[in-house]
Design an enzyme around this catalytic site. Structure first.
Site, PDB file in Angstrom:
ATOM      1  N   ASP A   1       1.239 -10.699   7.185  1.00  0.00           N
ATOM      2  CA  ASP A   1       1.699  -9.942   6.026  1.00  0.00           C
ATOM      3  C   ASP A   1       2.967  -9.153   6.324  1.00  0.00           C
ATOM      4  O   ASP A   1       3.563  -8.573   5.411  1.00  0.00           O
ATOM      5  CB  ASP A   1       0.600  -8.998   5.524  1.00  0.00           C
ATOM      6  CG  ASP A   1       0.057  -8.099   6.620  1.00  0.00           C
ATOM      7  OD1 ASP A   1      -0.640  -8.619   7.509  1.00  0.00           O
ATOM      8  OD2 ASP A   1       0.325  -6.884   6.598  1.00  0.00           O
TER       9      ASP A   1
ATOM     10  N   ASP B   1       9.350  -4.288   7.680  1.00  0.00           N
ATOM     11  CA  ASP B   1       8.272  -3.360   8.045  1.00  0.00           C
ATOM     12  C   ASP B   1       8.471  -2.769   9.434  1.00  0.00           C
ATOM     13  O   ASP B   1       7.842  -3.180  10.413  1.00  0.00           O
ATOM     14  CB  ASP B   1       6.905  -4.034   7.942  1.00  0.00           C
ATOM     15  CG  ASP B   1       6.499  -4.288   6.507  1.00  0.00           C
ATOM     16  OD1 ASP B   1       7.065  -3.628   5.623  1.00  0.00           O
ATOM     17  OD2 ASP B   1       5.628  -5.134   6.269  1.00  0.00           O
TER      18      ASP B   1
ATOM     19  N   ARG C   1      14.329   1.045   0.456  1.00  0.00           N
ATOM     20  CA  ARG C   1      14.815  -0.101   1.217  1.00  0.00           C
ATOM     21  C   ARG C   1      15.147  -1.242   0.257  1.00  0.00           C
ATOM     22  O   ARG C   1      14.602  -1.320  -0.850  1.00  0.00           O
ATOM     23  CB  ARG C   1      13.804  -0.533   2.273  1.00  0.00           C
ATOM     24  CG  ARG C   1      12.422  -0.895   1.758  1.00  0.00           C
ATOM     25  CD  ARG C   1      11.503  -1.214   2.927  1.00  0.00           C
ATOM     26  NE  ARG C   1      10.208  -1.691   2.487  1.00  0.00           N
ATOM     27  CZ  ARG C   1       9.234  -2.051   3.315  1.00  0.00           C
ATOM     28  NH1 ARG C   1       9.425  -1.975   4.631  1.00  0.00           N
ATOM     29  NH2 ARG C   1       8.070  -2.476   2.866  1.00  0.00           N
TER      30      ARG C   1
ATOM     31  N   GLY D   1       0.794  -1.221   0.000  1.00  0.00           N
ATOM     32  CA  GLY D   1       0.000   0.000   0.000  1.00  0.00           C
ATOM     33  C   GLY D   1       0.821   1.263   0.000  1.00  0.00           C
ATOM     34  O   GLY D   1       0.338   2.328  -0.377  1.00  0.00           O
TER      35      GLY D   1
END
Length: 513
Positions: A268, A278, A191, A100
């Site tokens: 996820d 993340d 990243r 997203g």
């Protein structure tokens, strides 16, 4: 930089949506959707990781490369895209999710043949943005840039950060989800990772009943990222799952070793390669607390608390096993492998703790010692990192109250001091039975226990300075995190100052970024 050498094997291998449509929607039967980054007219470079750029094959940075670092003016060889995945969030099935706020440029290969994926974070909306804008704010971008590199230098498997830049835009965010949104400076971080594949990619194919595509994804993953798997036929899928379980367990042990709390371990957010991925509402541990979670959205249940990370990774692996069942087609094998996970994890965890204490290995009687240690740490509110640093230099003549008070977040009264003295006596007794020398014991401790960790209050200070146009602390923190087993800056090796105990964006965090 050599951006003309970026390739895109994923796009050539799998079905995708090539419409370049950022509108939020479901994209069934595809693994990606092409999408162009938003593009920013007035970017400003904050930091660039020259060493990493050389390592992965991109080479030296030139001023003309700034547009690429924020996703603007891409060369013709790059068709940027976002991938689709699903996941369980806070224990509940969330359906289709996807990148997203992340957009992939593709893959670069260095001179040794090592492949690295390159991904923008915060460069605009994708079909998977779920009604959000796909942007990122400065604070979350700084946190990801610095912490991913800190974890790398701590020898914890992780994604890495190549660059950090202002976009020139302001982004509105409600940092604590309390109805008080405000504008913040926008930023983009690039990243990198060997692969950004997650448990959720496999969950999505299973949920959609796309078993052929699921098997193709497995074959692709094994062929490209698991060279140690040399078996064929269906055995390779079993070997793959066993390998993922081991990598995941090893990662959790490393998190416990350095005191890292991820904060949002949804499926996820779990790397199929066993990488830390993340960096959202994470935190390094200050005072030791198995029930600590940095994520305000994880309250009051504390599903993703520090002490539960091994348990949650096990739960997530059960969900991955369920997704892989149509291909592996052996429920007894999956159940046995998952049952073995707990045995492997806890043994590896306790062996790691023994190294932190400088022990020659794990003995049966050490289990009670380690349990007692956890209780002492929590009751005395001792700083996780500072405690072990102090332990390296302790002697029989040490005044424990004076010595450990700088590492305690509570007053060491007579009762607490007596408990600490009893524990140190147990520790000294265990050391005396070591079969290795004291020098060897200290070497174990020094290579296992970092002197520097990137605490939230330091990140908070750094973000404030960057917001005001200063980069001195950014430079200093970068030097410190690149040498975490040395004490380059003693002022960083202190417990969290009390004025940061309840500071939003420092001690209390959310996913709003």
């Amino acid at each position: 930089m050599n951006i003309e050498n970026i390739g895109q094997p994923f796009l050539k291998k799998f079905p995708g949506d090539f419409s370049n449509n950022p509108t939020q929607r479901n994209t069934p039967k595809v693994l990606f959707a092409t999408i162009k980054p938003a593009g920013f007219d007035h970017p400003q470079l904050i930091a660039f990781n020259e060493t990493l750029s050389e390592e992965i094959g991109l080479g030296k940075f030139e001023e003309k490369d700034l547009n690429f670092l924020v996703g603007s003016q891409l060369p013709d060889n790059i068709q940027s895209y976002a991938t689709a995945y699903a996941g369980h969030q806070f224990g509940n099935w969330a359906g289709q999710l996807g990148d997203g706020r992340a957009i992939l440029a593709g893959e670069i290969t260095n001179a040794t043949g090592k492949k690295t994926e390159i991904q923008w974070k915060g460069a605009g909306a994708t079909p998977y943005s779920r009604r959000a804008d796909g942007r990122a704010v400065l604070r979350s971008s700084v946190r990801e840039y610095l912490m991913s590199e800190a974890m790398y230098h701590l020898s914890v498997p992780t994604t890495r950060a190549l660059s950090l830049a202002f976009t020139g835009e302001d982004v509105i965010r409600d940092i604590m989800y309390n109805g008080n949104p405000r504008y913040e400076k926008g930023a983009v971080v690039i990243r990198t990772a060997e692969s950004f594949l997650r448990f959720g990619h496999f969950e999505l194919m299973f949920a959609q009943g796309e078993h052929k595509l699921l098997q193709d994804l497995l074959d692709f993953t094994i062929e490209n990222y698991f060279p140690e798997i040399v078996s064929s036929d269906h055995q390779k899928y079993k070997d793959f799952f066993e390998n993922v379980c081991i990598r995941t367990a090893d990662l959790m042990v490393e998190w416990f070793r350095v005191g890292f709390v991820h904060g949002v371990m949804n499926t996820d957010n779990m790397s199929i390669l066993g990488l830390t991925i993340d960096y959202g509402p994470y935190s390094m541990m200050d005072e030791y607390n198995l029930n600590f979670t940095p994520n305000t959205t994880d309250l009051p249940g504390r599903r993703y608390a520090f002490g539960k990370q091994g348990q949650i990774s096990h739960w997530n692996l059960w969900k991955l096993a369920n997704a892989l069942q149509p291909i592996i087609n052996d429920e007894k094998f999956l159940e046995s492998t998952l049952n073995n996970f707990g045995v492997y994890f806890w043994e590896a965890h306790d062996k790691m703790l023994c190294k932190k204490f400088g022990f020659d290995g794990l003995r049966k009687e050490d289990e009670d010692f380690l349990t007692n240690w956890q209780g002492i740490m929590q009751e005395l509110e001792l700083d996780h990192t500072l405690f072990f640093n102090q332990l390296e230099k302790i002697t029989p003549d040490t005044d424990l109250k004076e010595y450990f008070s700088p590492a305690a977040y509570t007053v060491l009264n007579e009762e607490k001091l007596r408990k600490l003295e009893d524990f140190i006596d147990q520790y000294q007794s265990r050391l005396q039975s070591n079969t290795i020398s004291r020098e060897e014991s200290l070497e174990l401790m020094k290579t296992t226990n970092p002197k520097f960790i990137l605490r939230n209050y330091l990140l908070y200070q750094c973000i404030e300075e960057i917001s005001n146009g200063k980069t001195e602390m950014l430079t200093k923190l970068t030097q410190a995190l690149e040498n975490p087993y040395q004490e380059l800056f003693p002022e960083f090796s202190v417990k969290r100052p009390s004025n940061y105990d309840d500071t939003a964006g420092c001690s209390t965090l959310s996913c709003s970024s």
